[in-house]
Motif scaffolding. Structure first.
Motif, PDB file in Angstrom:
ATOM      1  N   THR A 150      47.467  34.326  23.317  1.00  0.00           N
ATOM      2  CA  THR A 150      48.876  34.323  22.444  1.00  0.00           C
ATOM      3  C   THR A 150      49.159  32.976  22.165  1.00  0.00           C
ATOM      4  OG1 THR A 150      49.980  34.389  24.864  1.00  0.00           O
ATOM      5  CG2 THR A 150      49.507  36.517  23.660  1.00  0.00           C
ATOM      6  N   PHE A 151      50.340  32.825  21.355  1.00  0.00           N
ATOM      7  CA  PHE A 151      51.068  31.764  21.013  1.00  0.00           C
ATOM      8  C   PHE A 151      49.999  30.895  20.371  1.00  0.00           C
ATOM      9  CE2 PHE A 151      53.394  33.649  24.364  1.00  0.00           C
ATOM     10  CZ  PHE A 151      54.567  33.873  23.698  1.00  0.00           C
ATOM     11  N   ALA A 152      49.866  29.510  21.012  1.00  0.00           N
ATOM     12  CA  ALA A 152      49.257  28.363  20.112  1.00  0.00           C
ATOM     13  C   ALA A 152      47.911  28.643  20.289  1.00  0.00           C
ATOM     14  CB  ALA A 152      49.685  27.084  20.534  1.00  0.00           C
ATOM     15  N   LEU A 153      47.241  29.255  21.252  1.00  0.00           N
ATOM     16  CA  LEU A 153      46.016  29.326  21.679  1.00  0.00           C
ATOM     17  C   LEU A 153      45.458  30.652  20.680  1.00  0.00           C
ATOM     18  CD1 LEU A 153      46.078  29.647  25.670  1.00  0.00           C
ATOM     19  CD2 LEU A 153      45.230  27.877  24.166  1.00  0.00           C
ATOM     20  N   ALA A 154      46.136  31.391  20.190  1.00  0.00           N
ATOM     21  CA  ALA A 154      45.607  32.656  19.447  1.00  0.00           C
ATOM     22  C   ALA A 154      44.928  31.849  18.105  1.00  0.00           C
ATOM     23  CB  ALA A 154      46.663  33.489  18.918  1.00  0.00           C
ATOM     24  N   PRO A 155      45.450  31.024  17.320  1.00  0.00           N
ATOM     25  CA  PRO A 155      44.552  30.936  16.278  1.00  0.00           C
ATOM     26  C   PRO A 155      43.272  29.820  16.449  1.00  0.00           C
ATOM     27  CG  PRO A 155      47.006  30.093  16.011  1.00  0.00           C
ATOM     28  CD  PRO A 155      46.719  30.272  17.393  1.00  0.00           C
ATOM     29  N   ALA A 156      43.094  29.188  17.702  1.00  0.00           N
ATOM     30  CA  ALA A 156      41.947  28.510  18.079  1.00  0.00           C
ATOM     31  C   ALA A 156      40.845  29.407  18.632  1.00  0.00           C
ATOM     32  CB  ALA A 156      42.398  27.124  18.862  1.00  0.00           C
ATOM     33  N   ILE A 157      41.368  30.291  19.169  1.00  0.00           N
ATOM     34  CA  ILE A 157      40.350  31.218  20.138  1.00  0.00           C
ATOM     35  C   ILE A 157      40.367  32.656  19.539  1.00  0.00           C
ATOM     36  CG2 ILE A 157      39.732  31.778  22.423  1.00  0.00           C
ATOM     37  CD1 ILE A 157      41.442  29.749  23.479  1.00  0.00           C
ATOM     38  N   ASP A 158      39.080  33.128  18.886  1.00  0.00           N
ATOM     39  CA  ASP A 158      38.921  34.571  18.360  1.00  0.00           C
ATOM     40  C   ASP A 158      39.018  35.475  19.555  1.00  0.00           C
ATOM     41  OD1 ASP A 158      38.995  33.043  16.018  1.00  0.00           O
ATOM     42  OD2 ASP A 158      37.010  33.204  15.707  1.00  0.00           O
ATOM     43  N   LEU A 159      39.329  36.696  18.881  1.00  0.00           N
ATOM     44  CA  LEU A 159      38.938  38.056  19.891  1.00  0.00           C
ATOM     45  C   LEU A 159      37.835  38.099  20.278  1.00  0.00           C
ATOM     46  CD1 LEU A 159      41.082  40.265  20.914  1.00  0.00           C
ATOM     47  CD2 LEU A 159      40.039  41.747  19.253  1.00  0.00           C
ATOM     48  N   GLY A 160      37.407  38.366  21.722  1.00  0.00           N
ATOM     49  CA  GLY A 160      36.092  38.577  22.382  1.00  0.00           C
ATOM     50  C   GLY A 160      36.072  39.308  23.101  1.00  0.00           C
ATOM     51  N   ALA A 161      34.837  39.522  23.712  1.00  0.00           N
ATOM     52  CA  ALA A 161      34.350  40.556  24.509  1.00  0.00           C
ATOM     53  C   ALA A 161      34.518  40.041  25.948  1.00  0.00           C
ATOM     54  CB  ALA A 161      32.826  40.884  24.290  1.00  0.00           C
ATOM     55  N   THR A 162      35.213  41.143  26.756  1.00  0.00           N
ATOM     56  CA  THR A 162      35.204  40.820  28.138  1.00  0.00           C
ATOM     57  C   THR A 162      34.705  42.170  28.983  1.00  0.00           C
ATOM     58  OG1 THR A 162      36.926  40.482  29.900  1.00  0.00           O
ATOM     59  CG2 THR A 162      37.477  42.438  28.251  1.00  0.00           C
ATOM     60  N   TYR A 163      34.456  41.719  30.328  1.00  0.00           N
ATOM     61  CA  TYR A 163      33.562  42.485  31.075  1.00  0.00           C
ATOM     62  C   TYR A 163      33.934  42.388  32.690  1.00  0.00           C
ATOM     63  CZ  TYR A 163      31.122  38.436  30.301  1.00  0.00           C
ATOM     64  OH  TYR A 163      30.979  36.943  30.247  1.00  0.00           O
ATOM     65  N   GLY A 164      33.726  43.314  33.475  1.00  0.00           N
ATOM     66  CA  GLY A 164      33.945  42.829  34.803  1.00  0.00           C
ATOM     67  C   GLY A 164      33.654  43.969  35.775  1.00  0.00           C
ATOM     68  N   VAL A 165      33.555  43.813  37.235  1.00  0.00           N
ATOM     69  CA  VAL A 165      33.400  44.597  38.297  1.00  0.00           C
ATOM     70  C   VAL A 165      34.621  44.593  39.070  1.00  0.00           C
ATOM     71  CG1 VAL A 165      31.847  45.275  40.173  1.00  0.00           C
ATOM     72  CG2 VAL A 165      31.085  44.048  38.063  1.00  0.00           C
ATOM     73  N   THR A 166      34.942  45.697  39.788  1.00  0.00           N
ATOM     74  CA  THR A 166      36.133  45.804  40.556  1.00  0.00           C
ATOM     75  C   THR A 166      35.768  46.626  41.825  1.00  0.00           C
ATOM     76  OG1 THR A 166      37.614  45.514  38.688  1.00  0.00           O
ATOM     77  CG2 THR A 166      38.557  46.587  40.716  1.00  0.00           C
ATOM     78  N   VAL A 167      36.294  46.182  42.883  1.00  0.00           N
ATOM     79  CA  VAL A 167      36.211  47.061  44.076  1.00  0.00           C
ATOM     80  C   VAL A 167      37.367  47.419  44.572  1.00  0.00           C
ATOM     81  CG1 VAL A 167      35.543  46.845  46.629  1.00  0.00           C
ATOM     82  CG2 VAL A 167      34.116  45.813  45.051  1.00  0.00           C
ATOM     83  N   GLY A 168      38.061  48.732  44.702  1.00  0.00           N
ATOM     84  CA  GLY A 168      39.176  49.107  44.955  1.00  0.00           C
ATOM     85  C   GLY A 168      39.567  49.836  46.251  1.00  0.00           C
ATOM     86  N   LEU A 169      40.560  49.835  46.923  1.00  0.00           N
ATOM     87  CA  LEU A 169      40.605  50.506  47.924  1.00  0.00           C
ATOM     88  C   LEU A 169      42.281  51.329  47.907  1.00  0.00           C
ATOM     89  CD1 LEU A 169      40.178  51.225  51.015  1.00  0.00           C
ATOM     90  CD2 LEU A 169      41.255  49.207  51.749  1.00  0.00           C
ATOM     91  N   MET A 170      41.859  52.581  48.206  1.00  0.00           N
ATOM     92  CA  MET A 170      43.248  53.239  47.955  1.00  0.00           C
ATOM     93  C   MET A 170      43.700  53.801  49.237  1.00  0.00           C
ATOM     94  SD  MET A 170      44.312  53.574  44.865  1.00  0.00           S
ATOM     95  CE  MET A 170      45.152  55.193  44.697  1.00  0.00           C
ATOM     96  N   PRO A 171      44.453  53.067  50.224  1.00  0.00           N
ATOM     97  CA  PRO A 171      45.033  53.757  51.428  1.00  0.00           C
ATOM     98  C   PRO A 171      45.792  54.803  51.362  1.00  0.00           C
ATOM     99  CG  PRO A 171      46.220  51.571  50.890  1.00  0.00           C
ATOM    100  CD  PRO A 171      44.835  51.972  49.870  1.00  0.00           C
ATOM    101  N   THR A 172      46.915  54.852  50.310  1.00  0.00           N
ATOM    102  CA  THR A 172      47.444  56.073  50.140  1.00  0.00           C
ATOM    103  C   THR A 172      47.122  56.666  48.600  1.00  0.00           C
ATOM    104  OG1 THR A 172      49.439  55.107  48.922  1.00  0.00           O
ATOM    105  CG2 THR A 172      49.135  55.027  51.440  1.00  0.00           C
ATOM    106  N   GLN A 173      47.689  57.940  48.441  1.00  0.00           N
ATOM    107  CA  GLN A 173      47.543  58.458  46.943  1.00  0.00           C
ATOM    108  C   GLN A 173      48.186  57.674  45.837  1.00  0.00           C
ATOM    109  OE1 GLN A 173      48.947  62.426  47.336  1.00  0.00           O
ATOM    110  NE2 GLN A 173      46.716  63.047  47.654  1.00  0.00           N
ATOM    111  N   ARG A 174      49.129  56.618  46.257  1.00  0.00           N
ATOM    112  CA  ARG A 174      49.635  55.899  45.177  1.00  0.00           C
ATOM    113  C   ARG A 174      49.403  54.367  45.186  1.00  0.00           C
ATOM    114  NH1 ARG A 174      55.421  58.209  43.573  1.00  0.00           N
ATOM    115  NH2 ARG A 174      54.991  60.641  43.280  1.00  0.00           N
ATOM    116  N   LEU A 175      49.310  53.827  46.596  1.00  0.00           N
ATOM    117  CA  LEU A 175      49.167  52.347  46.672  1.00  0.00           C
ATOM    118  C   LEU A 175      47.454  51.929  46.810  1.00  0.00           C
ATOM    119  CD1 LEU A 175      50.504  49.775  47.321  1.00  0.00           C
ATOM    120  CD2 LEU A 175      50.068  50.048  49.724  1.00  0.00           C
ATOM    121  N   GLY A 176      47.231  50.964  45.842  1.00  0.00           N
ATOM    122  CA  GLY A 176      45.788  50.602  45.949  1.00  0.00           C
ATOM    123  C   GLY A 176      45.854  49.088  46.033  1.00  0.00           C
TER     124      GLY A 176
END
Length: 205
Positions: free
Chosen positions: A43-69
């Motif tokens: 966003t902002f001044a970075l947007a004209p210089a950096i084109d939209l690209g691809a992102t990827y990732g891996v996440t390890v999650g823990l849900m101790p309750t039904q709502r909190l993670g």
């Protein structure tokens, strides 16, 4: 007396069955691993210089309750850089990002399809491939904030998320050479941020 005990036992069984049905139909607790990808931009001044690209990732999650993670993840991205040529971005001139983060998620409901909000802290290492004036390799901290929707069916979990990262600095793009007719000028990148939209799929134990 015997009848009373039998009645009490029946109430306990009914209550346990109702609770089990509620948990089966709602958000599930446990450990999850998801992988996914999407798009990432700036966003902002970075947007004209950096084109939209691809992102990827891996996440390890823990849900101790039904709502909190809790989440611990890796994310990366590749964005082409605008070199200032008439065609804009040039093949092979890229900004490559690799980072990690830790975050907390809070579900807005306890249902099987659960909207949520999230926030945390992370960092990313930026590597410039191809060499562009005004861009340098650097390590940058960030605060990820986002909202999404996750669904759990049996042991399968899916997640769609919109995220914005408040960046501590933009030293990887501290100054750029901006061509104008007949001359060039330097300017410092103003505060900006990084946004992404991702889809993730994984398993829950």
């Amino acid at each position: 007396m015997r009848g009373a005990l039998m009645g009490l036992a029946g109430l306990v069984l009914c209550a346990g069955s109702a609770q089990a049905q509620q948990e089966a139909g709602g958000g599930k607790r446990g450990l999850s691993v998801t992988v996914g990808g999407g798009v990432e931009g700036y966003t902002f001044a970075l947007a004209p210089a950096i084109d939209l690209g691809a992102t990827y990732g891996v996440t390890v999650g823990l849900m101790p309750t039904q709502r909190l993670g809790l989440e611990f993840g890796y994310s990366g991205a590749v964005n082409e850089l605008d070199t200032g040529s008439p065609s804009g971005a040039s093949p092979g001139v890229d900004l490559v990002r690799n980072g990690a983060y830790a975050a907390t998620t809070v579900g807005l409901t306890a249902s099987a399809v659960q909207p949520y909000v999230m926030g945390g802290v992370g960092f990313s290492h930026y590597n410039v491939r191809g060499g562009v004036p005004g861009f340098n390799d650097d390590l940058v901290g960030n605060i990820p904030l986002g909202a999404g929707m996750r669904a759990t069916f049996g042991s399968i979990t899916a997640d769609a998320r919109l995220q914005y990262n408040i960046m501590f600095n933009q030293q990887f793009a501290s100054s750029l050479r901006v061509p104008t007719p007949g001359e060039s000028m330097n300017f410092t990148i103003s505060p900006g941020g990084r946004y992404s939209g991702t889809l993730n799929l994984g398993v829950l134990w």
